[in-house]
Design a protein around this motif. Structure first.
Motif, mmCIF file in Angstrom:
data_model
loop_
_atom_site.group_PDB
_atom_site.id
_atom_site.type_symbol
_atom_site.label_atom_id
_atom_site.label_comp_id
_atom_site.label_asym_id
_atom_site.label_seq_id
_atom_site.Cartn_x
_atom_site.Cartn_y
_atom_site.Cartn_z
ATOM 1 N N LYS A 63 -8.060 5.722 4.963
ATOM 2 C CA LYS A 63 -6.666 5.608 5.350
ATOM 3 C C LYS A 63 -5.912 4.749 4.353
ATOM 4 C CE LYS A 63 -5.243 3.331 8.911
ATOM 5 N NZ LYS A 63 -4.115 2.541 8.351
ATOM 6 N N ILE A 64 -4.584 4.897 4.360
ATOM 7 C CA ILE A 64 -3.733 3.948 3.654
ATOM 8 C C ILE A 64 -3.678 2.690 4.520
ATOM 9 C CG2 ILE A 64 -1.446 3.489 2.705
ATOM 10 C CD1 ILE A 64 -2.885 5.799 1.346
ATOM 11 N N PRO A 65 -4.086 1.539 4.005
ATOM 12 C CA PRO A 65 -4.136 0.335 4.853
ATOM 13 C C PRO A 65 -2.740 -0.110 5.291
ATOM 14 C CG PRO A 65 -5.371 0.026 2.801
ATOM 15 C CD PRO A 65 -4.566 1.273 2.644
ATOM 16 N N SER A 66 -2.671 -0.641 6.490
ATOM 17 C CA SER A 66 -1.409 -1.179 6.993
ATOM 18 C C SER A 66 -1.553 -2.633 7.430
ATOM 19 C CB SER A 66 -0.906 -0.343 8.173
ATOM 20 O OG SER A 66 -1.857 -0.334 9.223
ATOM 21 N N LYS A 67 -2.764 -3.169 7.346
ATOM 22 C CA LYS A 67 -2.977 -4.566 7.736
ATOM 23 C C LYS A 67 -4.200 -5.129 7.022
ATOM 24 C CE LYS A 67 -4.503 -2.535 12.092
ATOM 25 N NZ LYS A 67 -4.199 -2.464 13.525
ATOM 26 N N LYS A 68 -4.290 -6.447 7.042
ATOM 27 C CA LYS A 68 -5.326 -7.150 6.290
ATOM 28 C C LYS A 68 -6.726 -6.706 6.705
ATOM 29 C CE LYS A 68 -7.055 -11.810 5.247
ATOM 30 N NZ LYS A 68 -6.941 -13.240 5.578
ATOM 31 N N SER A 69 -6.949 -6.499 7.984
ATOM 32 C CA SER A 69 -8.289 -6.144 8.453
ATOM 33 C C SER A 69 -8.766 -4.833 7.844
ATOM 34 C CB SER A 69 -8.307 -6.054 9.979
ATOM 35 O OG SER A 69 -7.445 -5.033 10.440
ATOM 36 N N CYS A 72 0.827 -1.214 0.000
ATOM 37 C CA CYS A 72 0.000 0.000 0.000
ATOM 38 C C CYS A 72 0.860 1.263 0.000
ATOM 39 C CB CYS A 72 -0.952 -0.010 1.195
ATOM 40 S SG CYS A 72 -2.145 -1.368 1.150
ATOM 41 N N LEU A 73 1.950 1.240 0.754
ATOM 42 C CA LEU A 73 2.882 2.373 0.768
ATOM 43 C C LEU A 73 3.496 2.558 -0.616
ATOM 44 C CD1 LEU A 73 4.463 4.526 2.386
ATOM 45 C CD2 LEU A 73 6.145 2.761 2.897
ATOM 46 N N HIS A 74 3.916 1.459 -1.231
ATOM 47 C CA HIS A 74 4.553 1.511 -2.557
ATOM 48 C C HIS A 74 3.605 2.098 -3.603
ATOM 49 C CE1 HIS A 74 7.102 0.275 -5.896
ATOM 50 N NE2 HIS A 74 6.039 -0.260 -6.469
ATOM 51 N N GLN A 75 2.344 1.680 -3.590
ATOM 52 C CA GLN A 75 1.380 2.177 -4.572
ATOM 53 C C GLN A 75 1.139 3.673 -4.408
ATOM 54 O OE1 GLN A 75 1.633 -0.732 -6.574
ATOM 55 N NE2 GLN A 75 -0.310 0.168 -7.222
ATOM 56 N N ALA A 76 1.059 4.124 -3.169
ATOM 57 C CA ALA A 76 0.832 5.552 -2.910
ATOM 58 C C ALA A 76 2.033 6.380 -3.351
ATOM 59 C CB ALA A 76 0.545 5.771 -1.429
ATOM 60 N N VAL A 77 3.231 5.923 -3.017
ATOM 61 C CA VAL A 77 4.442 6.657 -3.386
ATOM 62 C C VAL A 77 4.611 6.686 -4.907
ATOM 63 C CG1 VAL A 77 6.968 6.655 -3.243
ATOM 64 C CG2 VAL A 77 5.607 6.226 -1.195
ATOM 65 N N ARG A 105 -4.854 2.624 -9.097
ATOM 66 C CA ARG A 105 -4.273 1.526 -8.309
ATOM 67 C C ARG A 105 -3.703 1.941 -6.950
ATOM 68 N NH1 ARG A 105 -3.984 -3.181 -11.112
ATOM 69 N NH2 ARG A 105 -4.186 -3.065 -13.387
ATOM 70 N N VAL A 106 -4.051 3.142 -6.475
ATOM 71 C CA VAL A 106 -3.720 3.490 -5.094
ATOM 72 C C VAL A 106 -4.718 2.780 -4.189
ATOM 73 C CG1 VAL A 106 -3.460 5.345 -3.413
ATOM 74 C CG2 VAL A 106 -2.842 5.735 -5.805
ATOM 75 N N ILE A 107 -4.217 2.112 -3.168
ATOM 76 C CA ILE A 107 -5.091 1.345 -2.272
ATOM 77 C C ILE A 107 -5.461 2.227 -1.085
ATOM 78 C CG2 ILE A 107 -5.362 -0.752 -0.900
ATOM 79 C CD1 ILE A 107 -3.119 -1.982 -2.652
ATOM 80 N N ILE A 108 -6.727 2.588 -1.020
ATOM 81 C CA ILE A 108 -7.230 3.433 0.069
ATOM 82 C C ILE A 108 -8.413 2.731 0.707
ATOM 83 C CG2 ILE A 108 -8.195 5.676 0.708
ATOM 84 C CD1 ILE A 108 -6.879 6.827 -1.812
ATOM 85 N N SER A 109 -8.308 2.448 1.988
ATOM 86 C CA SER A 109 -9.419 1.821 2.697
ATOM 87 C C SER A 109 -10.416 2.870 3.135
ATOM 88 C CB SER A 109 -8.908 1.061 3.927
ATOM 89 O OG SER A 109 -8.286 -0.132 3.549
ATOM 90 N N GLY A 110 -11.685 2.519 3.014
ATOM 91 C CA GLY A 110 -12.746 3.386 3.502
ATOM 92 C C GLY A 110 -13.694 2.574 4.356
#
Length: 390
Positions: free
Chosen positions: A328-334, A239-244, A315-320
């Motif tokens: 947020k930018i996800p940091s875990k599976k949940s 997720c960090l890589h996609q955002a950067v 392809r930026v992964i943003i959880s809502g």
């Protein structure tokens, strides 16, 4: 397990007129780390230095004139044989200027308290924090209150893993003041000059770590962050890589929409990298990041479609989360599952309604009208028929 003591004080102050030489450009929190068995010896040795160099009061960095660098260097060198270590957090305020909420003192202090508390907790177990709760600065009073409110429950052996004591006359807290003030000559833009010795080199054997904030995607190290144990490493890295990648790809794009997306994404990344305790950033807070830029005020619907939706399309992964009312930018599976569950709860009912509409019209016209035969609906027809086949 032997207790570890963190005698804590700060250098710098709240304020954003950074061109003013009387306003600090950096905020520094230093913890003097001492093993419980060494506390008395350290206290005695520091008191001796105080009595010789500061005979009329406390050890304070501000009492050593800026031009007296040789005197400061000599005092620092006299502390080197003492059994203590240094753990510091250095915040460059200029890099926080775009974070509008942190321009308020209460929010800034909360941000600082969260960082220092988590860094100390991550680095040390069975830790006792000692600071001046009453006579210290308004920041240290704020920090003391924060630590007390976030103290941990005792472990199975009845010991507190992270507790707090206050002291208004502790000489080792005064040493923390001296070290914080000394480090400020290495970081503060108004204090740097050729006469300043390389204090970081002088103190290199004493320094455990100096953490610099805010983290940026240039200097961010996921494995060393204070809450790395709370991340799912693979998820966080992807997720960090996609955002950067998105930021690097569009940083020079002059399109107004892209620039607005970058503003939102950089703020989400700022919160991701700087360990904010709020998992989801409220939509209203993200809208505020845009409102004071040239992009201006937009509706929630436009924000979701053009900002969040547009970045997800890239392809930026943003959880809502509707339940948690933010992104947020996800940091875990949940957190990925939060995103999936949110969208599934919207998509599946909509697809169900479309199918019912098609079936009703097709049945009512004895098959003469099949809405999905039109070219405009080919993708929808293929998707639904594939879904039914599976």
């Amino acid at each position: 397990m032997e207790k570890i003591y963190a005698f804590t004080d700060e250098s710098g102050s709240f304020g954003w007129d950074l061109d003013n030489k009387n306003t600090s450009t950096h905020f520094i929190i230093t913890a003097i780390i001492v093993r419980e068995s060494d506390v008395d010896a350290v206290r005695t040795a520091v008191a001796d230095i105080r009595d010789r160099y500061f005979p009329n009061g406390e050890i304070k960095s501000s009492r050593i004139k800026r031009s007296y660098q040789e005197r400061r260097k000599k005092i620092i060198e006299e502390t080197l044989p003492i059994p203590y270590k240094i753990f510091s957090v250095v915040v460059e305020k200029k890099l926080l200027e775009d974070s509008r909420g942190l321009r308020f003192k209460q929010s800034f202090y909360k941000f600082m308290n969260n960082i220092v508390h988590k860094e100390l907790r991550a680095a040390f177990k069975n830790l006792v924090v000692v600071a001046d709760e009453i006579g210290g600065s308004d920041y240290m009073q704020s920090f003391c209150k924060y630590v007390e409110e976030h103290s941990e429950f005792p472990n199975l052996y009845g010991e507190s893993e992270f507790s707090f004591e206050n002291s208004k006359s502790e000489v080792i807290v005064q040493l923390a003041d001296l070290i914080s003030g000394t480090l400020s000559f290495l970081y503060d833009e108004h204090k740097k000059d050729a006469s300043v010795p390389n204090y970081q080199e002088i103190l290199k054997d004493k320094i455990i770590r100096i953490e610099q904030y805010p983290k940026t995607y240039v200097n961010y190290n996921l494995e060393r962050c204070a809450i790395a144990s709370e991340y799912d490493k693979d998820i966080a890295e992807i997720c960090l890589h996609q955002a950067v990648d998105f930021i690097n790809k569009y940083k020079d794009d002059t399109d107004e929409l892209r620039q607005a997306q970058l503003i939102v994404l950089k703020y989400l990344l700022f919160r991701f990298m700087n360990n904010d305790t709020r998992a989801y950033i409220p939509t209203s807070e993200l809208l505020n990041q845009l409102e004071w830029t040239k992009y201006g005020k937009i509706s929630v619907q436009t924000f979701r479609k053009e900002m969040i939706g547009g970045m997800r399309d890239a392809r930026v992964i943003i959880s809502g989360s509707h339940h948690k009312k933010g992104y947020k930018i996800p940091s875990k599976k949940s957190e990925i599952e939060d995103f999936l569950n949110h969208d599934i709860s919207i998509i599946l009912p909509m697809l169900g309604r479309l199918k019912k509409c098609r079936d009703t019209v097709k049945l009512g016209t004895c098959g003469a009208v099949d809405l999905y035969q039109a070219d405009a609906y080919k993708e929808l027809k293929a998707f639904i028929e594939k879904d039914m086949a599976e």
